[in-house]
Each structure stands twice: as structure tokens, then as C-alpha cells.
Design a protein around this motif. Structure first.
Motif, PDB file in Angstrom:
ATOM      1  N   VAL A   1      71.474  26.468  28.501  1.00  0.00           N
ATOM      2  CA  VAL A   1      72.929  26.613  28.644  1.00  0.00           C
ATOM      3  C   VAL A   1      73.277  27.188  30.007  1.00  0.00           C
ATOM      4  N   PHE A   2      72.547  28.220  30.430  1.00  0.00           N
ATOM      5  CA  PHE A   2      72.866  28.821  31.727  1.00  0.00           C
ATOM      6  C   PHE A   2      72.571  27.851  32.866  1.00  0.00           C
ATOM      7  N   ALA A   3      71.496  27.061  32.745  1.00  0.00           N
ATOM      8  CA  ALA A   3      71.216  26.055  33.776  1.00  0.00           C
ATOM      9  C   ALA A   3      72.356  25.051  33.870  1.00  0.00           C
ATOM     10  N   ALA A   4      72.950  24.689  32.725  1.00  0.00           N
ATOM     11  CA  ALA A   4      74.089  23.768  32.744  1.00  0.00           C
ATOM     12  C   ALA A   4      75.302  24.408  33.408  1.00  0.00           C
ATOM     13  N   VAL A   5      75.517  25.699  33.162  1.00  0.00           N
ATOM     14  CA  VAL A   5      76.633  26.409  33.806  1.00  0.00           C
ATOM     15  C   VAL A   5      76.424  26.448  35.315  1.00  0.00           C
ATOM     16  N   GLU A   6      75.208  26.758  35.748  1.00  0.00           N
ATOM     17  CA  GLU A   6      74.901  26.777  37.181  1.00  0.00           C
ATOM     18  C   GLU A   6      75.157  25.414  37.818  1.00  0.00           C
ATOM     19  N   THR A   7      74.715  24.361  37.149  1.00  0.00           N
ATOM     20  CA  THR A   7      74.900  23.015  37.680  1.00  0.00           C
ATOM     21  C   THR A   7      76.378  22.674  37.791  1.00  0.00           C
ATOM     22  N   LEU A   8      77.172  23.086  36.808  1.00  0.00           N
ATOM     23  CA  LEU A   8      78.616  22.872  36.877  1.00  0.00           C
ATOM     24  C   LEU A   8      79.221  23.612  38.063  1.00  0.00           C
ATOM     25  N   GLN A   9      78.774  24.846  38.291  1.00  0.00           N
ATOM     26  CA  GLN A   9      79.278  25.631  39.414  1.00  0.00           C
ATOM     27  C   GLN A   9      78.913  25.000  40.753  1.00  0.00           C
ATOM     28  N   GLN A  10      77.836  24.231  40.775  1.00  0.00           N
ATOM     29  CA  GLN A  10      77.396  23.586  42.008  1.00  0.00           C
ATOM     30  C   GLN A  10      78.062  22.234  42.253  1.00  0.00           C
ATOM     31  N   GLY A  11      78.974  21.830  41.371  1.00  0.00           N
ATOM     32  CA  GLY A  11      79.742  20.624  41.622  1.00  0.00           C
ATOM     33  C   GLY A  11      79.447  19.451  40.716  1.00  0.00           C
ATOM     34  N   ALA A  12      78.675  19.641  39.642  1.00  0.00           N
ATOM     35  CA  ALA A  12      78.397  18.544  38.721  1.00  0.00           C
ATOM     36  C   ALA A  12      79.654  18.186  37.934  1.00  0.00           C
ATOM     37  N   THR A  13      79.641  17.041  37.289  1.00  0.00           N
ATOM     38  CA  THR A  13      80.797  16.614  36.502  1.00  0.00           C
ATOM     39  C   THR A  13      81.086  17.601  35.386  1.00  0.00           C
ATOM     40  N   PRO A  14      82.341  17.966  35.174  1.00  0.00           N
ATOM     41  CA  PRO A  14      82.672  18.894  34.084  1.00  0.00           C
ATOM     42  C   PRO A  14      82.739  18.227  32.715  1.00  0.00           C
ATOM     43  N   LEU A  15      82.531  16.916  32.664  1.00  0.00           N
ATOM     44  CA  LEU A  15      82.668  16.195  31.401  1.00  0.00           C
ATOM     45  C   LEU A  15      81.415  16.231  30.538  1.00  0.00           C
ATOM     46  N   ALA A  16      80.276  16.548  31.114  1.00  0.00           N
ATOM     47  CA  ALA A  16      79.034  16.585  30.342  1.00  0.00           C
ATOM     48  C   ALA A  16      78.088  17.592  30.972  1.00  0.00           C
ATOM     49  N   ALA A  17      77.424  18.357  30.129  1.00  0.00           N
ATOM     50  CA  ALA A  17      76.447  19.320  30.626  1.00  0.00           C
ATOM     51  C   ALA A  17      75.273  18.595  31.265  1.00  0.00           C
ATOM     52  N   GLU A  18      74.717  19.204  32.289  1.00  0.00           N
ATOM     53  CA  GLU A  18      73.548  18.636  32.968  1.00  0.00           C
ATOM     54  C   GLU A  18      72.487  19.733  33.074  1.00  0.00           C
ATOM     55  N   VAL A  19      71.298  19.443  32.569  1.00  0.00           N
ATOM     56  CA  VAL A  19      70.188  20.385  32.596  1.00  0.00           C
ATOM     57  C   VAL A  19      68.998  19.705  33.250  1.00  0.00           C
ATOM     58  N   LEU A  20      68.561  20.259  34.375  1.00  0.00           N
ATOM     59  CA  LEU A  20      67.416  19.713  35.117  1.00  0.00           C
ATOM     60  C   LEU A  20      67.612  18.241  35.454  1.00  0.00           C
TER      61      LEU A  20
END
Length: 549
Positions: free
Chosen positions: A47-66
């Protein structure tokens, strides 16, 4: 001259109950465990990796992990966690702690909504009883205090229950809560559970208790609000991220059941019934007591709660994934049922609940205080030895703030349990106070000890400390690299969070980090340079290998 005052116009009888005490207990229950520890399994690292990825500019529509989409993580949770990080980190909280504030927020929404539903359905004081029963449930503890996106579903279910409770008098508010709660639920659990609850809502008028004009208007309004909201997320995903939309539609639209291309079921009822015994304690015994005293079809709230429980159990029975936190879907209706007959609980039963809670939580609290002295001062010696065995990386750490909190909680609990003439509501209050006490002591006195055992930080630091200085320098300047398999998510997440050495996915490196049981032999053609694992974990371990010359 004598006059008659109708009962409904008479002033309410005074009560000794103090609502602010409930709010104080809920506040005290909410925060221990949120602060001052690393990422704990099973869900926090992802979950925290997904939050970090969102903060770095990933799409807010779906979580991204690794680099991979993770639809099991609610995007709503990510938005809230990222917002709290931006508001409070680093000046008021660490990034980990700030992200956990999202779970606190959704838990508060769920508790408040369920409390209002109890007040609307059952009458004065019962809203507090619903909230107290939920606070006392063991299953809600870990979910509310750690990074767990199912708290979004708990908030949504509370909103839906609140909406049903308002259908007889406030149609617009009920429709908004039902429609909005269903849409929010779809972003946490997929479409299977919202559609099942929608079907239940449509079938409720088959019973005369739910056959009234305002409920029909509520249903019409909820459908008018909920159905458009349900399609907003798929529409945005299809327009902005077509590849992700196809993946979501074919594999994740129904949550754990899968999607249109790979819908799956299994028989999981024994697993969920077994775990329900502890997860929903004390809600389920109190709910059974209510059903023993009240016909299931005699009241609107009992019809709703029983139908909700049966439909949700049917879904869980067919669930292909066995995950105990899904039992949170049953807590709102069970707490509502449990609160309905608290005042009619026999004095002997109330006394037993109160006695059992005092004995169990009192002994647990005493053990935690003794354990605190053992892990920090070495006394009692035998207990200190066992504590070191289970958390060998821990070093004595005494912080004045957690100590002050622990010292404050203990006499307050002792004060709460000294009341006489215990009845049902007081017994549940004492139970919730005992849960709060034990949880607070565990998350203050034992938090550093638990963190040393549950976090991956000591393992990562051990590996980096074990490297020769020249080899560590070669890793830093890129002359050497460490590869890791793409499917080793735990290793990749742990070294991403706590390490300074970059791992390369499936690269052709001379060194390789593998996940294997501790003390396993190195594969042929490789030499083991280091091995490590979290304490007492017999199945999960890590090893750094060097290719043999």
C-alpha cells in the motif's frame, strides 16, 4: 387543576450517561498503533509503495506497485493517504504515519455512520452501543490502525446502513447515503458486493415492514444517484487508461471473484465461519441473543440486518480468496443486531461478559506491564529470554511519551470497571474499555519490540552491514549489481524502502538476492555470501548469492 401530558410531549428522562466519554474512548482507541513503526506485513509495504508511486506522478485511477497495476488497493485510500502526507509530512508525522491517517479517517466515518444508524433504528442511546460493540470487535483493530484499504469498504457500508435507517423520514439524505455509499463500496470491494446489496434493497419491499412510500422514493433516488456514480470510475478508466480498463473489466470488476474473462468461485464458508468467531467478538453473540428474543421479521432493522448477513455470508462462502479481513462486511449489521437487546440482556449474562472481559483484559494488561520490564530491564529473566528469542533485533528503548500514555490508560480502565449494578450496556462499555487498554499498552510499551520483529528494516540493514566496504562501494557506483526475480515482491519492496542499494529485476548480475527459507543451501553454481530473515520466520528468508567462478 390536573392536566394530562401525552408521553411523546414529555421531556426525556435524565440520564447519567455521558456521550463525551464515548468520544474520548473512541479517540483513545483510534490512535495507538498509527505512529512510530515501520511497514508491517501483510499489506502495508504494498500500500505504501502505491502511495509513493502516486506521489511521483502515476495515474490516480489505479494503484501501481513495482510497476504493475494493483486493483485490490482502493484508489480512494491512495488519494486520502497522499493528501494526508502532503498535509502532515514531514513536519507533524512521518510519511508512514501520515499515510495511516487515511485508515483512521475511514474508520471514523464507518463508526459514526453505524452509530447514527443505531440511533435512527433503535432509539436513544443505542447509537453509542453500536459504536461500542464495533470498537470491541477484535477484527477491526488491525484494519483500523494499519494501512488497510478495506477501511474504505467499512466506511461505505456504514453509510449504506445509515441510509437505510433514514428511509422512513429523510428521503433525500437516505438516497444520497445509499447511492454514494454503494459507489464508494465499488471502489473498495469491486462490483459484486454493491450489486448484492442493491438486489437486497430491491427485494426488501417483499416484506410488509419495508413496503412504504418513502422507501420506494428512497430506492428511486438511490438508483438515480448510485448508478451514475458507479459508472464514473469505469468511464474515466476507459477514456484515460484503456489498457488498464481492459484489465480491470476482464480480471477485477467483481473484486476477488475476478472479472468477465476469469470469474472464479470456491467454497470458503468453513474458513470464514471459523474466523468469524474471534473477528466479530462480541458482536455475534449479542446478535444471536437479539434473534433469540426478537423475531427476525418483526422489525425493519432486524429484517435488514438478517438479510444483509445472509447475502454477505453467501458471497463469502463462494469467495475464491480466503482473507479474514473481508469479514468486516458483516460487522455493521451484526453490531446493529447486537445493540438492539442490550438493555434486555439478563443480569447473569451481562455479569459474565463483564467478568470475562475484566479477567481476560486485566490479565493481558498485567502481562504486558511485566513483559515491558522483562524486555527493557531483564526481569523476570525467563520472560526476558523468551522475549529476546522472538525479537532478537530489539534493543531497549524507553520513550517518555508512550510510557505516559500507558500509565494514564491503566488507572482509567480500573476506574471504569469499578461500577456496580452492571447491565448489558455497561458490560459492553467495559469490554470496549478493556480492548482499548490492551491495544494501547501493546502499541506503546511493546511497539519498538514488535517493530524490530515485524519490520524488514533490520534484515536489510544487516545485509548491507555484512558487505565488505569495497563491495558496497562497487554496488554504489554501478560497477557491480544485484539482481532479484520480478516475482519476489517482498524483497523488492523491503529493499526499496529500507536499503540504499538498488536491486535490478531479472538482470544478468554477478550477485543475486533470492527469497528462500533460512539455512537453505545455495543453488548449484552459486555461493552464499549472506542470509537473513525476520525473527522466528521459518518459511521466509533472504540470501545474497555470488555466481561461482
Amino acid at each position: 387543576m390536573l392536566t394530562y401530558t401525552p408521553p411523546e410531549s414529555r421531556p426525556a428522562a435524565k440520564t447519567r450517561e455521558k456521550p463525551w466519554l464515548l468520544m474520548l474512548m473512541a479517540f483513545a482507541w483510534l490512535w495507538p498503533g498509527v505512529f512510530s513503526h515501520g511497514l508491517w506485513n501483510p499489506g502495508e509495504p504494498a500500500v505504501f509503495a502505491a502511495v509513493e508511486t502516486l506521489q511521483q506522478g502515476a495515474t490516480p485511477l489505479a494503484a501501481e506497485v513495482l510497476g504493475e497495476p494493483a486493483f485490490q488497493i482502493s484508489p480512494v485510500y491512495l488519494w486520502a493517504a497522499a493528501a494526508f502526507q502532503n498535509l502532515f509530512s514531514p513536519w507533524a508525522a512521518t510519511p508512514y504515519d501520515a499515510a495511516r491517517f487515511a485508515g483512521v479517517l475511514f474508520t471514523v466515518i464507518g463508526l459514526t455512520s453505524c452509530g447514527f444508524a443505531g440511533f435512527n433504528f433503535l432509539g436513544r442511546h443505542h447509537g453509542r452501543s453500536v459504536a461500542l460493540i464495533l470498537i470491541g470487535c477484535f477484527g477491526l483493530l488491525q484494519m483500523a490502525h494499519f494501512m488497510n484499504t478495506l477501511t474504505v469498504g467499512f466506511a461505505a457500508l456504514g453509510m449504506i446502513l445509515h441510509g437505510f435507517s433514514l428511509a422512513h423520514r429523510r428521503v433525500i439524505a437516505a438516497a444520497l447515503l445509499l447511492g454514494g455509499g454503494s459507489a464508494l463500496l465499488s471502489l473498495s470491494a469491486g462490483f459484486a458486493l454493491p450489486l448484492a446489496l442493491l438486489a437486497m434493497a430491491l427485494l426488501l419491499p417483499l416484506h410488509p415492514q419495508w413496503r412504504f412510500k418513502r422507501y420506494y422514493l428512497t430506492l428511486l433516488g438511490a438508483l438515480s444517484i448510485g448508478l451514475p456514480l458507479l459508472v464514473v470510475y469505469p468511464f474515466l478508466l476507459a477514456r484515460l487508461q484503456p489498457a488498464l480498463f481492459d484489465l480491470w473489466l476482464n480480471r477485477h470488476i467483481f473484486g476477488s471473484f475476478g472479472g468477465l474473462a476469469d470469474f472464479q468461485t470456491a467454497f470458503s464458508l468453513p474458513y470464514y465461519l471459523k474466523n468469524l468467531l474471534w473477528f466479530a467478538l462480541p458482536a455475534w453473540p449479542l446478535a444471536l441473543w437479539t434473534l433469540m428474543r426478537t423475531r427476525a421479521d418483526s422489525q425493519r432493522w432486524s429484517i435488514l440486518a438478517v438479510a444483509w448477513i445472509l447475502i454477505t455470508l453467501t458471497l463469502l462462502a463462494a469467495m475464491p480468496r480466503q482473507f479474514q479481513d473481508y469479514l468486516v462486511w458483516l460487522l455493521p449489521p451484526m453490531a446493529l443486531l447486537g445493540a438492539a437487546q442490550l438493555d434486555g440482556l439478563r443480569r447473569g449474562a451481562a455479569a459474565f461478559i463483564n467478568w470475562f472481559g475484566i479477567m481476560a483484559f486485566g490479565l493481558a494488561a498485567a502481562f504486558l506491564w511485566v513483559g515491558f520490564f522483562a524486555i527493557n530491564y531483564g526481569w523476570p529473566a525467563k520472560l526476558a529470554e523468551r522475549a529476546a528469542y522472538f525479537s532478537p533485533y530489539y534493543t531497549p528503548d524507553i520513550d517518555i511519551v508512550p510510557m505516559a500514555v500507558a500509565i494514564l490508560f491503566t488507572p482509567l480502565w480500573l476506574l471504569a470497571i469499578t461500577r456496580k449494578n452492571i447491565k448489558g450496556r455497561q458490560a459492553v462499555t467495559n469490554w470496549a474499555a478493556g480492548v482499548t487498554l490492551v491495544w494501547a499498552l501493546l502499541m506503546t510499551l511493546f511497539l519498538p519490540w514488535l517493530d524490530a520483529a515485524k519490520s524488514y528494516a533490520p534484515v536489510v540493514k544487516q545485509m548491507q552491514a555484512a558487505l565488505p566496504a569495497d563491495l558496497a562501494q562497487r554496488f554504489s557506483d554501478g560497477r557491480e549489481c544485484i539482481s532479484v526475480a520480478a516475482h519476489d515482491d517482498r524483497a523488492r519492496l523491503a529493499w526499496q524502502q529500507y536499503g540504499s542499494i538498488i536491486l535490478h529485476t531479472d538482470a544478468d548480475c554477478r550477485y543475486r538476492l533470492v527469497q528462500q527459507p533460512k539455512d537453505s543451501a545455495a543453488p548449484q553454481g552459486w555461493v552464499k555470501l549472506w542470509q537473513g530473515a525476520r525473527p522466528r520466520n521459518k518459511t521466509e528468508g533472504f540470501a545474497l548469492l555470488e555466481r561461482a567462478e
